[in-house]
Each structure stands twice: as structure tokens, then as C-alpha cells.
Motif scaffolding. Structure first.
Motif, PDB file in Angstrom:
ATOM      1  N   LEU A   1       0.897  -1.145   0.072  1.00 55.18           N
ATOM      2  CA  LEU A   1       0.096  -0.141   0.047  1.00 55.18           C
ATOM      3  C   LEU A   1       0.667   1.275   0.019  1.00 55.18           C
ATOM      4  O   LEU A   1       0.480   2.109  -0.531  1.00 55.18           O
ATOM      5  CB  LEU A   1      -0.862   0.081   1.223  1.00 55.18           C
ATOM      6  CG  LEU A   1      -2.158  -1.168   1.139  1.00 55.18           C
ATOM      7  CD1 LEU A   1      -2.787  -1.045   2.601  1.00 55.18           C
ATOM      8  CD2 LEU A   1      -2.968  -1.118   0.008  1.00 55.18           C
ATOM      9  N   LYS A   2       1.885   1.297   0.867  1.00 55.19           N
ATOM     10  CA  LYS A   2       2.842   2.268   0.818  1.00 55.19           C
ATOM     11  C   LYS A   2       3.508   2.566  -0.516  1.00 55.19           C
ATOM     12  O   LYS A   2       3.456   3.795  -0.978  1.00 55.19           O
ATOM     13  CB  LYS A   2       3.728   2.099   1.969  1.00 55.19           C
ATOM     14  CG  LYS A   2       4.640   3.323   2.222  1.00 55.19           C
ATOM     15  CD  LYS A   2       5.670   3.323   3.453  1.00 55.19           C
ATOM     16  CE  LYS A   2       6.498   4.542   3.472  1.00 55.19           C
ATOM     17  NZ  LYS A   2       7.530   4.099   4.770  1.00 55.19           N
ATOM     18  N   ASN A   3       3.969   1.572  -1.199  1.00 47.54           N
ATOM     19  CA  ASN A   3       4.745   1.721  -2.380  1.00 47.54           C
ATOM     20  C   ASN A   3       3.870   2.315  -3.517  1.00 47.54           C
ATOM     21  O   ASN A   3       4.296   2.854  -4.535  1.00 47.54           O
ATOM     22  CB  ASN A   3       5.446   0.372  -2.815  1.00 47.54           C
ATOM     23  CG  ASN A   3       6.199   0.103  -2.087  1.00 47.54           C
ATOM     24  OD1 ASN A   3       6.964   0.725  -1.222  1.00 47.54           O
ATOM     25  ND2 ASN A   3       6.658  -1.324  -2.045  1.00 47.54           N
ATOM     26  N   ASN A   4       2.555   2.050  -3.378  1.00 48.65           N
ATOM     27  CA  ASN A   4       1.634   2.320  -4.261  1.00 48.65           C
ATOM     28  C   ASN A   4       0.889   3.605  -3.920  1.00 48.65           C
ATOM     29  O   ASN A   4      -0.395   4.209  -4.494  1.00 48.65           O
ATOM     30  CB  ASN A   4       0.509   1.409  -4.449  1.00 48.65           C
ATOM     31  CG  ASN A   4       1.117   0.214  -5.369  1.00 48.65           C
ATOM     32  OD1 ASN A   4       1.399   0.479  -6.461  1.00 48.65           O
ATOM     33  ND2 ASN A   4       1.485  -0.832  -4.713  1.00 48.65           N
ATOM     34  N   ASN A   5       1.303   4.364  -2.971  1.00 47.67           N
ATOM     35  CA  ASN A   5       0.535   5.480  -2.433  1.00 47.67           C
ATOM     36  C   ASN A   5      -0.766   5.306  -2.203  1.00 47.67           C
ATOM     37  O   ASN A   5      -1.733   6.196  -2.754  1.00 47.67           O
ATOM     38  CB  ASN A   5       0.986   6.845  -3.158  1.00 47.67           C
ATOM     39  CG  ASN A   5       2.287   7.137  -3.309  1.00 47.67           C
ATOM     40  OD1 ASN A   5       3.013   7.089  -2.278  1.00 47.67           O
ATOM     41  ND2 ASN A   5       2.905   7.325  -4.241  1.00 47.67           N
ATOM     42  N   GLU A   6      -1.222   4.300  -1.575  1.00 45.66           N
ATOM     43  CA  GLU A   6      -2.784   3.989  -1.372  1.00 45.66           C
ATOM     44  C   GLU A   6      -3.143   3.563   0.168  1.00 45.66           C
ATOM     45  O   GLU A   6      -2.405   3.275   0.736  1.00 45.66           O
ATOM     46  CB  GLU A   6      -2.948   2.909  -2.217  1.00 45.66           C
ATOM     47  CG  GLU A   6      -3.180   3.018  -3.612  1.00 45.66           C
ATOM     48  CD  GLU A   6      -3.850   1.733  -4.517  1.00 45.66           C
ATOM     49  OE1 GLU A   6      -4.806   1.983  -5.017  1.00 45.66           O
ATOM     50  OE2 GLU A   6      -3.246   0.578  -4.253  1.00 45.66           O
ATOM     51  N   THR A   7      -4.498   4.034   0.401  1.00 48.34           N
ATOM     52  CA  THR A   7      -5.028   3.409   1.517  1.00 48.34           C
ATOM     53  C   THR A   7      -5.538   2.079   1.371  1.00 48.34           C
ATOM     54  O   THR A   7      -5.755   1.780   0.124  1.00 48.34           O
ATOM     55  CB  THR A   7      -5.830   4.423   2.108  1.00 48.34           C
ATOM     56  OG1 THR A   7      -7.257   4.418   1.387  1.00 48.34           O
ATOM     57  CG2 THR A   7      -5.407   5.906   2.441  1.00 48.34           C
ATOM     58  N   TYR A   8      -6.006   1.539   2.576  1.00 46.83           N
ATOM     59  CA  TYR A   8      -6.623   0.115   2.079  1.00 46.83           C
ATOM     60  C   TYR A   8      -8.068   0.425   1.255  1.00 46.83           C
ATOM     61  O   TYR A   8      -7.994  -0.502   0.576  1.00 46.83           O
ATOM     62  CB  TYR A   8      -6.887  -0.436   3.294  1.00 46.83           C
ATOM     63  CG  TYR A   8      -7.664  -1.884   3.318  1.00 46.83           C
ATOM     64  CD1 TYR A   8      -6.734  -3.094   2.976  1.00 46.83           C
ATOM     65  CD2 TYR A   8      -9.110  -1.804   3.489  1.00 46.83           C
ATOM     66  CE1 TYR A   8      -7.552  -4.302   2.956  1.00 46.83           C
ATOM     67  CE2 TYR A   8      -9.689  -3.256   2.980  1.00 46.83           C
ATOM     68  CZ  TYR A   8      -8.868  -4.234   3.005  1.00 46.83           C
ATOM     69  OH  TYR A   8      -9.559  -5.444   2.886  1.00 46.83           O
ATOM     70  N   LEU A   9      -8.696   1.349   1.507  1.00 49.28           N
ATOM     71  CA  LEU A   9      -9.935   1.532   1.083  1.00 49.28           C
ATOM     72  C   LEU A   9      -9.674   1.784  -0.560  1.00 49.28           C
ATOM     73  O   LEU A   9     -10.460   1.505  -1.322  1.00 49.28           O
ATOM     74  CB  LEU A   9     -10.791   2.560   1.903  1.00 49.28           C
ATOM     75  CG  LEU A   9     -12.148   3.250   1.123  1.00 49.28           C
ATOM     76  CD1 LEU A   9     -12.995   1.706   1.131  1.00 49.28           C
ATOM     77  CD2 LEU A   9     -12.772   4.188   1.688  1.00 49.28           C
ATOM     78  N   SER A  10      -8.715   2.772  -0.804  1.00 46.63           N
ATOM     79  CA  SER A  10      -8.635   3.121  -2.238  1.00 46.63           C
ATOM     80  C   SER A  10      -8.122   1.926  -3.026  1.00 46.63           C
ATOM     81  O   SER A  10      -8.481   1.787  -4.102  1.00 46.63           O
ATOM     82  CB  SER A  10      -7.571   4.306  -2.137  1.00 46.63           C
ATOM     83  OG  SER A  10      -6.177   4.013  -1.857  1.00 46.63           O
ATOM     84  N   HIS A  11      -7.264   1.075  -2.424  1.00 44.34           N
ATOM     85  CA  HIS A  11      -6.585  -0.101  -3.099  1.00 44.34           C
ATOM     86  C   HIS A  11      -7.846  -1.163  -3.168  1.00 44.34           C
ATOM     87  O   HIS A  11      -8.035  -1.521  -4.499  1.00 44.34           O
ATOM     88  CB  HIS A  11      -5.778  -0.737  -2.057  1.00 44.34           C
ATOM     89  CG  HIS A  11      -4.938  -1.888  -2.984  1.00 44.34           C
ATOM     90  ND1 HIS A  11      -5.553  -3.069  -2.658  1.00 44.34           N
ATOM     91  CD2 HIS A  11      -3.868  -2.032  -3.719  1.00 44.34           C
ATOM     92  CE1 HIS A  11      -4.790  -4.060  -3.176  1.00 44.34           C
ATOM     93  NE2 HIS A  11      -3.900  -3.513  -3.822  1.00 44.34           N
ATOM     94  N   TYR A  12      -8.636  -1.071  -2.355  1.00 47.36           N
ATOM     95  CA  TYR A  12      -9.950  -2.050  -2.470  1.00 47.36           C
ATOM     96  C   TYR A  12     -10.959  -1.530  -3.618  1.00 47.36           C
ATOM     97  O   TYR A  12     -11.020  -2.299  -4.394  1.00 47.36           O
ATOM     98  CB  TYR A  12     -10.721  -2.171  -0.821  1.00 47.36           C
ATOM     99  CG  TYR A  12     -11.843  -2.939  -1.302  1.00 47.36           C
ATOM    100  CD1 TYR A  12     -11.892  -4.415  -1.364  1.00 47.36           C
ATOM    101  CD2 TYR A  12     -12.908  -2.297  -1.583  1.00 47.36           C
ATOM    102  CE1 TYR A  12     -13.124  -5.084  -1.248  1.00 47.36           C
ATOM    103  CE2 TYR A  12     -14.183  -2.854  -1.688  1.00 47.36           C
ATOM    104  CZ  TYR A  12     -14.248  -4.188  -1.593  1.00 47.36           C
ATOM    105  OH  TYR A  12     -15.453  -4.854  -1.658  1.00 47.36           O
TER     106      TYR A  12
END
Length: 73
Positions: A7-18
Motif C-alpha cells: 500500500l505504501k509503495n503504491n501511495n494508497e490506503t486500504y480503501l482506495s486499493h480495495y
């Protein structure tokens, strides 16, 4: 933890990734289903919204978004 690093490497939160991953997955399942129906019933044309050209453009948009996000821009 590998998950939080992803998530950190992709600059995302869990929710945005989901939401992003789910949107792509559901979209591809729908498109794949349409192609399978077309395989069995070739006289049923694939709607332009879901054809190969449009699908390829959509994948490029998703990929460009991912590249942009990982570069932190």
C-alpha cells in the motif's frame, strides 16, 4: 508487513486499493463474460463499449493511473 508495504509503495490506503482493484476485477469479469458468450454465440455482437479495442484502451488508462500514482505525482 508485506501488505502495508504494498500500500505504501503504491501511495494508497486500504480503501482506495480495495476500490481500485475491485473496479478493475469486476470490469474484467464482465468483459470476459461477454467474450465467452460471444464465443458460443458468434452472431451476438460484442457491444463497442466492451470490445477488444475499448478494453485495451481501458487497461491502458488504469495502467497509466497506476504509474502516475506510484511516482507520487
Amino acid at each position: 508487513m508485506k501488505f502495508s508495504r504494498h500500500l505504501k509503495n503504491n501511495n494508497e490506503t486500504y480503501l482506495s486499493h480495495y476500490l481500485f482493484a475491485s473496479k478493475i476485477g469486476i470490469n474484467l469479469v464482465i468483459r470476459g463474460t461477454i467474450f465467452i458468450i460471444h464465443a458460443f454465440l458468434p452472431f451476438c455482437e460484442i457491444p463497442k463499449k466492451y470490445n477488444l479495442e475499448t478494453t485495451a484502451k481501458k487497461i491502458k488508462i488504469w495502467n497509466d493511473y497506476t504509474l502516475h500514482r506510484t511516482q507520487g505525482e
